[in-house]
Enzyme design. Structure first.
Site, mmCIF file in Angstrom:
data_model
loop_
_atom_site.group_PDB
_atom_site.id
_atom_site.type_symbol
_atom_site.label_atom_id
_atom_site.label_comp_id
_atom_site.label_asym_id
_atom_site.label_seq_id
_atom_site.Cartn_x
_atom_site.Cartn_y
_atom_site.Cartn_z
ATOM 1 N N HIS A 175 7.298 36.933 -4.161
ATOM 2 C CA HIS A 175 7.060 38.335 -4.511
ATOM 3 C C HIS A 175 5.894 38.926 -3.731
ATOM 4 O O HIS A 175 6.081 39.838 -2.925
ATOM 5 C CB HIS A 175 6.822 38.451 -6.021
ATOM 6 C CG HIS A 175 6.594 39.851 -6.479
ATOM 7 N ND1 HIS A 175 5.895 40.156 -7.627
ATOM 8 C CD2 HIS A 175 6.955 41.049 -5.948
ATOM 9 C CE1 HIS A 175 5.841 41.466 -7.784
ATOM 10 N NE2 HIS A 175 6.480 42.029 -6.772
ATOM 11 N N HIS B 73 5.083 42.354 -0.505
ATOM 12 C CA HIS B 73 3.897 43.215 -0.500
ATOM 13 C C HIS B 73 2.991 42.966 0.711
ATOM 14 O O HIS B 73 2.657 43.883 1.458
ATOM 15 C CB HIS B 73 3.085 42.985 -1.777
ATOM 16 C CG HIS B 73 3.700 43.559 -3.005
ATOM 17 N ND1 HIS B 73 3.309 44.763 -3.540
ATOM 18 C CD2 HIS B 73 4.677 43.093 -3.820
ATOM 19 C CE1 HIS B 73 4.014 45.011 -4.630
ATOM 20 N NE2 HIS B 73 4.857 44.014 -4.829
ATOM 21 N N HIS C 54 12.560 42.984 -2.225
ATOM 22 C CA HIS C 54 11.554 43.221 -3.256
ATOM 23 C C HIS C 54 12.204 43.520 -4.603
ATOM 24 O O HIS C 54 11.794 42.990 -5.642
ATOM 25 C CB HIS C 54 10.620 44.361 -2.870
ATOM 26 C CG HIS C 54 9.620 44.684 -3.934
ATOM 27 N ND1 HIS C 54 9.778 45.739 -4.815
ATOM 28 C CD2 HIS C 54 8.473 44.070 -4.306
ATOM 29 C CE1 HIS C 54 8.758 45.763 -5.655
ATOM 30 N NE2 HIS C 54 7.956 44.765 -5.377
ATOM 31 N N ASN D 186 11.611 41.431 -8.201
ATOM 32 C CA ASN D 186 10.627 42.127 -9.030
ATOM 33 C C ASN D 186 11.199 42.683 -10.328
ATOM 34 O O ASN D 186 10.675 42.430 -11.405
ATOM 35 C CB ASN D 186 9.979 43.267 -8.244
ATOM 36 C CG ASN D 186 8.937 43.992 -9.075
ATOM 37 O OD1 ASN D 186 7.877 43.456 -9.388
ATOM 38 N ND2 ASN D 186 9.236 45.232 -9.463
ATOM 39 N N ILE E 148 5.827 49.277 -6.653
ATOM 40 C CA ILE E 148 5.206 48.762 -7.877
ATOM 41 C C ILE E 148 4.991 47.264 -7.700
ATOM 42 O O ILE E 148 5.700 46.626 -6.911
ATOM 43 C CB ILE E 148 6.067 49.035 -9.128
ATOM 44 C CG1 ILE E 148 5.296 48.702 -10.413
ATOM 45 C CG2 ILE E 148 7.347 48.243 -9.068
ATOM 46 C CD1 ILE E 148 4.100 49.531 -10.655
#
Length: 805
Positions: free
Chosen positions: A461, A466, A652, A656, A805
């Protein structure tokens, strides 16, 4: 310093225009009308006449500046406000008197004399021939007294660098120069400057040595992607570490273009407050208990049942007041007086309280849960570890558990406790339905899941989406003009990512942060992430290559995806390849519109600078890797852009937005195990024999860590109502190119077809991993194209364009 050239040129333009225009009412003029749409922060008024606008001609050169001719100044007026979903928006009308040969606007400059910043959504100008020219702005405009220079926005028309109109060439270059800055000084909120830094902001040795953390990035031992530079002062105790705010800070610096909109910020804070209260109220009560553990599964289940609301008061109030900024503290105490505080019910226990215990569900989640990217086919039996050591699992161990299967389909768990070769401990556990063997098997599964939870959160993740994407965002802003077609292609896939990452470094990843408190690696969480970055390859972020590497697909150049999946009941792989192909087709169609051949890619100076900076700076610790694409062909550009969009959107989303469904119930995905599996003959083994459930509960994290991690996944799994999903744009006017719009519409239609295919697969009874004992349909690759209104919430589906997010 970096704005001086742009500022002086603009001031010269203003002076030239203002002296040349003596009256707006002259007969010999043309009129350009327009409108500007602005969002307001709560409690603030719009700028009105405190903001002024001038437009640059796209065709008429000002001989005094060499740039596009500037119109006279127009002020924002006739504002009409309305509220929608709690957001106040004001639309202002504009009117410009220009020379008859002024031509069409190519850019506009806006100056904010108001005391407040405002969020500029969009602008539309109608040229004298009534042609509509659109500007997709979506950025904060700060008061001129702070920025010292007006803000420029370019129209939604795309140009390769060599095709830029002469009127806009200097503006294009100067804008990029100003965005790069000079690499010095502490960044202020209003500055639009993009630069790189190491992860040197995780620890705070000034508090004490226990809060020190090593710098990630810039070394062979601790490599890492770069982050956005903030330039805060260094710590007194360690000059290699950047200082941190004393209180939790939601206003950590990110450039204005990357900051949440007023609506997103308000909703994010609201969601965080709600989740915080779900955590804080039970935690405050649990501290009064003598036992820090949950004493029964029913007690854990009670986290999701209604409780009477209790105010945040006493010692907890004082503690929060020290930790939080005043405004945030007031919001939390106010919210605590409202509705009953309870976590929503996770899907894993909604239909069957005991589904999580079943082996079938355990295995299904490895293929269709929130971390489906780690499972791989064995190359040989017994398998080998990364250190080359042969597994302790033997054929004799599993012969009795094969149940008619052959050796290529074994089920067993091997747990290794690292150490020197002489004292490394390896234990093998086999499935069992009853007795002490069943209890040991359940404990072994818990240890697997604790390891998987940490790998998922820190690597799959955080690192693989990110962290690795942030350097691409920075390089795109620094090297690709907003007029560049690739910038326009990528822009929606970068929405809010830098802001989210900055908040993560402030609250989640930092020393003593949420991940260190809840995951088993504790204070070495980010060092572990750095160790796994050593294995990261950009080219292997491509789904087909990833599946081939994990032996779940075979290379097949005759297929559009380049691979043939081997296991049809692998929802992530099967649905993912459909989404991957749709993205790749859209990217190819888009690139073929602007790049006619390989030479046009090679000669694109902005693309070449962009790719060079990503390799040598943004991912500088990987600069010498041989697997980077050479940016010398359309195919390589298409491949790089497809990987980047896939990573920011579908990858993602798949790891997530299902977190709450599975990880909110801690027995299903414990984040750490507080006890090893006991050896026969020990006191702990005797405790396991007496009450296996009690032993299991004591092995789980304490109440504090459990409720904190549940609050975290509640926030992470929740879509906000301003989400824009794959195949959508915030405005249908994001480009003026009709061929691009037509291809984008085809992309959207393809995604709708994929949604139908996913629904059909989920109805296929033979594909057992689509539902499993917990009865959770696999929708983590469901694009959710029909969700136009978007009410947000925890839906367990939907592919947002970006890591937002």
């Amino acid at each position: 310093m970096q704005h001086r050239g742009l500022r002086s040129d603009l001031q010269a333009c203003f002076s030239s225009v203002q002296s040349a225009i003596t009256s707006h009412a002259q007969a010999n003029h043309a009129i350009i009308k327009g409108k500007i749409v602005i969002d307001h922060s709560p409690g603030q008024s719009g700028p009105g006449k405190s903001a002024s606008v001038q437009i640059f001609s796209c065709t008429k050169v000002d001989p005094g500046t060499g740039k596009g001719k500037l119109s006279h100044i127009a002020y924002l007026k006739n504002g009409k406000s309305h509220k929608h979903n709690g957001t106040k928006t004001t639309t202002y009308k504009l009117k410009f008197y220009v020379e008859p040969d002024f031509g069409n606007p190519g850019a506009f400059v806006i100056e904010n004399q108001h005391k407040y910043k405002f969020f500029l959504q969009a602008a539309t100008l109608h040229a004298p021939d009534n042609q509509a020219i659109h500007f997709d702005c979506r950025s904060w405009v700060y008061p001129i007294k702070l920025t010292k220079t007006p803000r420029i926005f370019f129209s939604n028309k795309s140009y390769l660098p060599s095709e830029t109109p002469s009127t806009l060439k200097d503006l294009r270059k100067q804008e990029l120069i100003s965005l790069r800055g000079d690499g010095t000084g502490e960044r202020k909120e209003w500055e639009r400057i993009y630069d790189y830094d190491y992860y040197n902001d995780l620890g705070d040795p000034d508090i004490g040595p226990e809060n020190a953390r090593p710098v990630l990035g810039g070394s062979e031992s601790l490599p890492y992607p770069r982050r956005g530079r903030t330039g805060r002062p260094k710590c007194r105790a360690d000059l290699s570490t950047e200082s941190r705010p004393e209180k939790i800070n939601l206003d950590i610096y990110v450039p204005p273009d990357e900051r949440f909109s007023p609506k997103k910020l308000s909703e994010f804070i609201g969601n965080s407050i709600r989740a915080s209260l779900h955590f804080l109220i039970p935690e405050a009560n649990s501290l009064l208990e003598k036992d820090p553990h949950f004493r029964s599964f029913d007690e854990i289940r009670g986290m999701f049942s209604s409780n009477k609301s209790r105010k945040v008061e006493g010692w907890l109030t004082k503690k929060l007041q020290k930790l939080l900024p005043e405004q945030l503290f007031k919001q939390i105490t106010r919210a605590s007086k409202g509705d009953p505080m309870r976590f929503p019910e996770p899907q894993i226990i909604a239909n069957n309280d005991l589904a999580w215990k079943e082996d079938e569900e355990f295995g299904r989640q490895m293929l269709a849960g929130i971390n489906p990217t780690r499972i791989r086919c064995l190359e040989a039996f017994p398998p080998k570890g990364k250190n080359g050591k042969m597994s302790s699992i033997t054929l004799a161990d599993i012969e009795g558990s094969l149940d008619g299967l052959d050796i290529t389909q074994p089920v067993a768990i091997e747990l290794s406790l690292p150490g020197l070769s002489s004292d490394e401990v390896n234990r093998v556990f086999l499935p069992a339905k009853e007795g002490i063997e069943a209890a040991l098997w359940q404990l072994a599964k818990a240890h697997v899941l604790a390891n998987d939870s940490a790998y998922h959160q820190l690597v799959t993740h955080w690192l693989h989406t990110h962290a690795v994407v942030e350097p691409f965002v920075i390089a795109t802003r620094r090297q690709l003009s907003v007029m560049h077609p690739v910038h326009r292609l990528l822009d929606p896939h970068f929405k809010d990512t830098m802001h989210v990452n900055a908040l993560a470094r402030s609250i989640l990843l930092n020393a003593g942060g949420i991940l260190e408190k809840t995951l088993f690696p504790g204070k070495i969480c980010m060092e572990l992430s750095s160790e796994l970055y050593k294995e990261w390859r950009f080219d292997e972020q491509a789904l087909p290559k990833d599946l081939i590497k994990r032996r779940l697909a075979l290379e097949d150049s005759d297929l559009p995806t380049g691979c043939q999946i081997l296991f049809q009941d692998y929802p992530y792989g099967l649905d993912g390849l459909d989404v991957w192909l749709a993205i790749m087709t859209w990217v190819k169609d888009y690139c073929f519109i602007f790049y006619k051949d390989d030479d046009s890619v090679k000669s694109d100076e902005e693309i070449q600078a962009w790719w060079k900076e990503i390799r040598e700076v943004g991912h500088g610790d990987k600069r010498n890797a041989s697997w980077w694409f050479e940016m010398n062909s359309r195919d390589n550009l298409i491949q790089a852009l497809t990987i980047l969009i896939w990573t920011s959107s579908a990858l993602h989303a798949s790891v997530n937005f299902g977190q709450y469904a599975y990880a909110a119930y801690p027995p299903n995905r414990p984040t750490l195990c507080r006890k090893f599996i006991p050896d026969e003959g020990t006191q702990e083994f005797a405790e396991l024999l007496i009450d296996s459930d009690k032993y299991y509960l004591k092995m789980l994290p304490e109440r504090f860590a459990i409720t904190l991690s549940t609050a975290l996944v509640e926030v992470l799994s929740r879509h906000t109502s301003d989400e824009v999903y794959l195949g959508q744009r915030q405005s249908s006017e994001w480009t003026d190119d009709q061929e691009v719009l037509r291809k984008f519409e085809e992309f959207g239609e393809k995604l709708k077809e994929i949604e139908q295919k996913i629904a059909e697969r989920n109805r296929n009874a033979r594909l057992k991993n689509r539902w499993g004992p917990a009865k959770i349909a696999y929708k983590l690759m469901h694009p959710d194209t029909s969700n136009v209104k978007n009410d947000g919430g925890i839906t367990g589906k939907g592919i947002p364009n970006s890591i937002s997010i």
